[in-house]
Design a protein around this motif. Structure first.
Motif, PDB file in Angstrom:
ATOM      1  N   ALA A 112       0.837  -1.203   0.000  1.00 36.60           N
ATOM      2  CA  ALA A 112       0.000   0.000   0.000  1.00 36.60           C
ATOM      3  C   ALA A 112       0.870   1.251   0.000  1.00 36.60           C
ATOM      4  CB  ALA A 112      -0.932  -0.003   1.202  1.00 36.60           C
ATOM      5  N   SER A 113       1.949   1.253   0.792  1.00 36.89           N
ATOM      6  CA  SER A 113       2.726   2.490   0.857  1.00 36.89           C
ATOM      7  C   SER A 113       3.552   2.659  -0.408  1.00 36.89           C
ATOM      8  CB  SER A 113       3.598   2.527   2.111  1.00 36.89           C
ATOM      9  OG  SER A 113       4.742   1.736   1.939  1.00 36.89           O
ATOM     10  N   ALA A 114       3.987   1.562  -1.021  1.00 34.50           N
ATOM     11  CA  ALA A 114       4.672   1.673  -2.311  1.00 34.50           C
ATOM     12  C   ALA A 114       3.719   2.247  -3.346  1.00 34.50           C
ATOM     13  CB  ALA A 114       5.171   0.304  -2.757  1.00 34.50           C
ATOM     14  N   ALA A 115       2.488   1.749  -3.343  1.00 32.33           N
ATOM     15  CA  ALA A 115       1.489   2.241  -4.293  1.00 32.33           C
ATOM     16  C   ALA A 115       1.211   3.713  -4.043  1.00 32.33           C
ATOM     17  CB  ALA A 115       0.200   1.441  -4.173  1.00 32.33           C
ATOM     18  N   ARG A 116       1.158   4.072  -2.750  1.00 35.10           N
ATOM     19  CA  ARG A 116       0.818   5.448  -2.404  1.00 35.10           C
ATOM     20  C   ARG A 116       1.854   6.424  -2.946  1.00 35.10           C
ATOM     21  NH1 ARG A 116      -0.514   4.045   2.365  1.00 35.10           N
ATOM     22  NH2 ARG A 116       1.420   4.599   3.404  1.00 35.10           N
ATOM     23  N   SER A 117       3.130   6.126  -2.728  1.00 33.95           N
ATOM     24  CA  SER A 117       4.142   7.090  -3.160  1.00 33.95           C
ATOM     25  C   SER A 117       4.181   7.166  -4.690  1.00 33.95           C
ATOM     26  CB  SER A 117       5.508   6.743  -2.584  1.00 33.95           C
ATOM     27  OG  SER A 117       5.907   5.490  -3.049  1.00 33.95           O
ATOM     28  N   LEU A 118       3.955   6.035  -5.346  1.00 37.29           N
ATOM     29  CA  LEU A 118       3.965   6.063  -6.811  1.00 37.29           C
ATOM     30  C   LEU A 118       2.764   6.827  -7.364  1.00 37.29           C
ATOM     31  CD1 LEU A 118       5.220   2.634  -8.016  1.00 37.29           C
ATOM     32  CD2 LEU A 118       6.074   4.884  -8.605  1.00 37.29           C
ATOM     33  N   LEU A 119       1.616   6.623  -6.764  1.00 38.48           N
ATOM     34  CA  LEU A 119       0.415   7.310  -7.249  1.00 38.48           C
ATOM     35  C   LEU A 119       0.559   8.815  -7.033  1.00 38.48           C
ATOM     36  CD1 LEU A 119      -2.489   4.951  -6.179  1.00 38.48           C
ATOM     37  CD2 LEU A 119      -1.555   5.332  -8.448  1.00 38.48           C
ATOM     38  N   ASN A 120       1.160   9.186  -5.891  1.00 39.94           N
ATOM     39  CA  ASN A 120       1.383  10.609  -5.649  1.00 39.94           C
ATOM     40  C   ASN A 120       2.241  11.208  -6.751  1.00 39.94           C
ATOM     41  OD1 ASN A 120       0.016  11.724  -3.461  1.00 39.94           O
ATOM     42  ND2 ASN A 120       1.302  10.639  -2.001  1.00 39.94           N
ATOM     43  N   LYS A 121       3.283  10.454  -7.153  1.00 41.45           N
ATOM     44  CA  LYS A 121       4.159  10.946  -8.222  1.00 41.45           C
ATOM     45  C   LYS A 121       3.399  11.016  -9.535  1.00 41.45           C
ATOM     46  CE  LYS A 121       8.611   9.604  -6.802  1.00 41.45           C
ATOM     47  NZ  LYS A 121       9.175   8.273  -6.665  1.00 41.45           N
TER      48      LYS A 121
END
Lengths: 327, 309
Positions: A112-121
């Motif tokens: 989830a946190s990997a997805a979060r930082s990528l989606l933010n980018k």
């Protein structure tokens, strides 16, 4: 004229006050023995006219300024590279595990946190996109409508930092994501970006409904599958024929379902954060289609201009006053 | 040619004064005011009892959830710019925050659309464990610096055993905010829906657990008819009750508010929320500027008319 707006339109009624100066100038009459002796003077005529017009104009301008005259916010149609995109994020409990399928230990990242930082980018990169955000678990959660408000999108993505919810009900999630485009005019390319770490069986009723929805909405589907170590992937084939069923291999069957839809579809299987980054970069490169969009030009205040013009009128009037002849 | 009588003419003075007004307008075009700014996270109960219809909107009966949405929209409109609003939903025993607070003026269409899309179907599980939900929300909100507004009708479903409530002492006063009681005080029926979302009547007495059967009873065992510590800790009588009806459990919510150090307020009309928030401590205050150029302009108009006399 349609572009003009007023902050306090009711103040415009004071425009009537600019009428009195037109038939009464503020000049004291001077006695003269015989008016007919005076030669006609063109300049005096002009000045008399100015003495009436200038105060009327000053009052009118002061009124327009006070009423807050402005050019309304405008939208200019432009063409750029971009799309209408709905990000559909899996919020099932397994997303809180690491790619190794365990509770993340120190220094490890959960899916989830990997997805979060990528989606933010991704949201920052896709400058012209209208992006909607939805999540699903046992039920679907519509979170943000299609929007260009990046601040709101970041707020929604950051909010997924709280622990995940429950199970994976992918058909409800997909139906919600497609509903973002349903019954809306087509403009540019439409994307659904599904970010999930597992699939679930889609029951036949939902499958039929989803097929129809996909056909109607004409979306391009991207599936970023976050594969957990040692779990069956999208492209894996069963070693034993008896395992070849949607219950045992939901990912494979979901992939087959997506492929059979006849829409542009691309699946990425990522086993770590790096692979995810590559998938997103690839997606970003592929999705560069022309998108008509509207650039918003903020409203422009004109009251300052009105007041400046008013001050010029008053100064001229004052100059004329200075020239006034007196006995 | 300049005229010595120029300065004796009041008309000239009118014009001079209007020029001075204009200069003053350029120097002090606006005044500043202190304006409270709020940072709030709204958590809306979306459990089934919120479908009970005991509010009226435009003469039509509406469900509690619809009414809450209406009130939140009004609140969104009334909050001053730079305030921030976050939104979350509560069901089961926790809240899911949909987005962390975003600025209300630039984010108006987004927040408005999100409020409009709140629906009981978003619930990922059907329990309504309010005390646990509040506890979990407060845990999530510590160090977030955002005020909490928890809107609920206070009906725990299934009924809880008071022996096993969460202990709020560690979270008390960590977060400011209040619980908002939603619903009427008269018990009303709760609509029931089938899997397709169609309404199929209302919940009956046999559809819901009427009392808790978890753990040990908190009553004195001697008072319980047919008590058996292992086999019938709640006695042998068939449970009867009104859990299939729903009313605002105000006493319970007030008790939760006291335990968690939050305020309590009841939702009876759309202005209540804004009033309660107005009375609470704002996140900060900011200087708001008011354009006062129109007052100078009025002055100038009067002076210009006066010099016509």
């Amino acid at each position: 004229m349609n572009d003009l707006g007023f902050e306090n339109p009711w103040l415009l009624s004071a425009l009537l006050l600019s009428l009195p100066p037109l038939w009464r100038s503020g000049v004291k009459p001077t006695r003269h023995a015989c008016l007919s002796l005076l030669p006609p003077d063109a300049l005096s005529g002009w000045l008399d006219w100015l003495l009436r017009i200038l105060p009327a104009a000053a009052i009118a301008l002061a009124t327009l300024g006070a009423a807050g005259m402005h050019l309304k916010q405008q939208k200019i149609a432009r063409l750029a590279h971009g799309a209408h995109m709905v990000i559909l994020l899996d919020r099932s409990k397994s997303m809180d595990n690491s790619f190794a399928g365990q509770t993340p230990s120190d220094g490890e990242q959960s899916k989830a946190s990997a997805a979060r930082s990528l989606l933010n980018k991704l949201v920052d990169q896709r400058r012209r996109d209208l992006i909607g955000f939805a999540a699903y678990s046992t039920s679907a959660l519509p979170i943000l409508p299609l929007t260009e408000n990046k601040q709101a999108l970041h707020a929604a993505i950051d909010a997924t930092a709280s622990p995940a919810l429950a199970y994976t009900n992918i058909s409800k999630g997909l139906a919600l994501a497609l509903a973002y485009f349903d019954q809306k005019p087509t403009a540019g390319s439409r994307i659904v970006l599904l970010v999930s770490d597992g699939a679930a069986v889609i029951d036949p009723d939902s499958e039929a409904a989803l097929r129809q929805l996909f056909k109607r909405t004409q979306v391009r589907l991207y599936w970023l599958f976050l594969r957990t170590e040692n779990n069956p992937g999208i492209f894996s084939t069963p070693e034993d024929n008896r395992d070849d069923n949607p219950q045992a291999m939901p990912e494979r069957y979901l992939h087959m379902f997506f492929t059979s839809l006849g829409i542009p579809y691309q699946a990425y299987e990522a086993e770590d954060a790096n692979a995810m980054r590559q998938a997103i970069a690839d997606f970003d490169r592929l999705e560069q289609f022309p998108l008509p969009y509207f650039e918003t030009i903020p409203r422009q205040d004109l009251s300052g201009v009105c007041f400046t013009a008013m001050s010029i009128s008053i100064s001229l009037l004052l100059g004329l006053k200075w020239l006034e002849g007196r006995k | 040619m300049p005229n010595p009588t120029f300065f004796r003419d009041f008309r000239a003075w009118c014009l001079i004064l209007s020029c001075i007004s204009f200069l003053a307008m350029q120097i002090y075009p606006r005044i500043s005011k202190e304006q409270p700014i709020y940072d709030l996270t709204l958590i809306v109960d979306i459990t089934r009892s919120m479908n009970a219809e005991d509010y009226r909107l435009n003469g039509q009966p509406v469900s509690r959830l619809e009414y809450v949405k209406h009130c939140l929209r009004e609140l969104l409109i009334s909050l001053p710019c730079q305030s921030k609003l976050g939104l979350g939903v509560f069901t089961e025993r926790r809240a899911a925050i949909l987005f962390t607070p975003i600025e209300v003026c630039s984010g108006f269409p987004e927040i408005n659309a999100s409020i409009a899309s709140l629906d009981w179907r978003m619930a990922w599980a059907a329990d309504s464990r309010i005390a646990h939900g509040l506890f979990n929300t407060l845990q999530e909100m510590t160090d977030k610096n955002s005020g909490l507004i928890f809107l609920t009708d206070g009906q725990e479903a299934p009924p809880i055993n008071p022996r096993y409530g969460p202990d709020f002492s560690s979270l008390k006063r960590q977060t400011s905010g209040f619980i908002v009681g939603v619903g009427g005080l008269q018990p009303v029926t709760i609509p029931k829906f089938n899997t397709l979302g169609q309404r199929i009547g209302v919940y009956g007495p046999d559809d819901v657990p009427q009392r808790t059967s978890f753990g040990e009873s908190d009553l004195n065992p001697e008072k319980i008819d047919g008590y058996d510590a292992r086999n019938a800790p709640f006695g042998r009588a068939a449970p009867v009750g009104e859990e299939h009806l729903s009313a605002l459990r105000e006493d319970y919510l007030k008790q939760l508010a006291t335990e968690s150090g939050l305020g309590y307020s009841r939702l009876t009309n759309a202005g209540d929320l804004a009033r309660a928030i107005g009375a609470s401590k704002p996140a900060r205050t900011t200087k708001q500027f008011e354009d006062i150029r129109k007052y100078y302009a009025a002055c100038i108009i009067v002076l210009l008319l006066a010099q016509l006399i």
